[in-house]
Design a protein around this motif. Sequence first.
Motif, mmCIF file in Angstrom:
data_model
loop_
_atom_site.group_PDB
_atom_site.id
_atom_site.type_symbol
_atom_site.label_atom_id
_atom_site.label_comp_id
_atom_site.label_asym_id
_atom_site.label_seq_id
_atom_site.Cartn_x
_atom_site.Cartn_y
_atom_site.Cartn_z
ATOM 1 N N ILE A 16 0.836 -1.204 0.000
ATOM 2 C CA ILE A 16 0.000 0.000 0.000
ATOM 3 C C ILE A 16 0.868 1.251 0.000
ATOM 4 C CG2 ILE A 16 -1.594 1.354 1.423
ATOM 5 C CD1 ILE A 16 -2.925 -1.346 2.185
ATOM 6 N N GLU A 17 1.907 1.260 0.799
ATOM 7 C CA GLU A 17 2.800 2.420 0.819
ATOM 8 C C GLU A 17 3.459 2.614 -0.550
ATOM 9 O OE1 GLU A 17 3.016 4.774 3.164
ATOM 10 O OE2 GLU A 17 1.338 3.626 3.964
ATOM 11 N N LEU A 22 3.326 6.032 -5.901
ATOM 12 C CA LEU A 22 3.439 6.083 -7.361
ATOM 13 C C LEU A 22 2.930 7.421 -7.887
ATOM 14 C CD1 LEU A 22 2.215 2.545 -8.552
ATOM 15 C CD2 LEU A 22 4.567 3.367 -8.353
ATOM 16 N N PRO A 23 3.634 8.028 -8.828
ATOM 17 C CA PRO A 23 3.125 9.263 -9.433
ATOM 18 C C PRO A 23 1.898 8.970 -10.294
ATOM 19 C CG PRO A 23 5.117 8.518 -10.569
ATOM 20 C CD PRO A 23 4.955 7.627 -9.381
ATOM 21 N N LEU A 24 0.933 9.858 -10.242
ATOM 22 C CA LEU A 24 -0.303 9.670 -11.002
ATOM 23 C C LEU A 24 -0.388 10.738 -12.087
ATOM 24 C CD1 LEU A 24 -2.740 7.769 -10.941
ATOM 25 C CD2 LEU A 24 -3.911 9.437 -9.502
ATOM 26 N N LEU A 193 -0.830 -3.069 -8.957
ATOM 27 C CA LEU A 193 -0.297 -1.920 -8.231
ATOM 28 C C LEU A 193 -0.836 -0.610 -8.797
ATOM 29 C CD1 LEU A 193 1.670 -1.429 -5.849
ATOM 30 C CD2 LEU A 193 3.429 -0.949 -7.568
ATOM 31 N N GLN A 194 -0.988 -0.536 -10.109
ATOM 32 C CA GLN A 194 -1.584 0.664 -10.712
ATOM 33 C C GLN A 194 -3.003 0.877 -10.187
ATOM 34 O OE1 GLN A 194 -2.661 0.444 -14.831
ATOM 35 N NE2 GLN A 194 -3.323 2.593 -14.914
ATOM 36 N N ILE A 195 -3.787 -0.190 -10.176
ATOM 37 C CA ILE A 195 -5.169 -0.084 -9.701
ATOM 38 C C ILE A 195 -5.188 0.272 -8.220
ATOM 39 C CG2 ILE A 195 -7.296 -1.386 -9.318
ATOM 40 C CD1 ILE A 195 -6.654 -2.881 -11.971
ATOM 41 N N ALA A 196 -4.292 -0.335 -7.437
ATOM 42 C CA ALA A 196 -4.190 0.018 -6.017
ATOM 43 C C ALA A 196 -3.885 1.503 -5.853
ATOM 44 C CB ALA A 196 -3.112 -0.828 -5.354
ATOM 45 N N SER A 197 -2.918 1.977 -6.605
ATOM 46 C CA SER A 197 -2.518 3.380 -6.537
ATOM 47 C C SER A 197 -3.702 4.298 -6.829
ATOM 48 C CB SER A 197 -1.385 3.643 -7.533
ATOM 49 O OG SER A 197 -1.094 5.024 -7.618
#
Length: 210
Positions: A16-17, A22-24, A193-197
């Motif tokens: 999660i951290e 991650l930059p969006l 990870l993208q979806i989590a972000s």
Amino acid sequence: MHSPKINCLPTLAKTIEKAKSLPLPAERKEVLQRLIDYIQRKVDAKEELNLNFICTHNSRRSQFSQIWAQTAADYFGIPANCFSGGVEVTAFNERAVDSIKRSGFRVSKKGEENPTYFLFHSDEAEPIVAFSKLFDDPINRGDRFATVMTCAHADENCPFIPGAEERIPVRYEDPKAFDDTPQEADRYDERSLQIASEMFYVFSKISSPL
């Protein structure tokens, strides 16, 4: 700053951290704004929040989205019911399940052909229940929900979702393209990870009423 409302399992907390860091890109923030606006309206009105993430087979992207959205909502203390569905029934793809396990969720399985998975993000929480199903399966909310379309095929071939208050496209590339290649695990983890972000970004923007 929001402080976590749940004690996530240790490996999951690290994932999660990483996702939160991650930059969006600006174009993705624009895509996600409609979802943020819908959630905020429901929270402000003190109405039940129901999200149904839809992809063709309900096997990869919509499952990732349901799991991470529910986790993010719980993390930030936003009451939410997150569902997923498709226009065809297959199974929660085992590659995607493996990716979720690598993220740090505790996972148990029941059944074989189209198994039901029970995913835990913490020791205290009720499980997130995941299996492949049609978007209008009885386990999903039948009215007063937002449909979140996670793939182009379902978005284009399922023009009407009964009971939906709003239809919001939030499309993701399918990691299926890398099945049975050396990049398979990395690409599944990358999409998860993208979806989590993005789900953590969405729920971090929600202000709870006093």
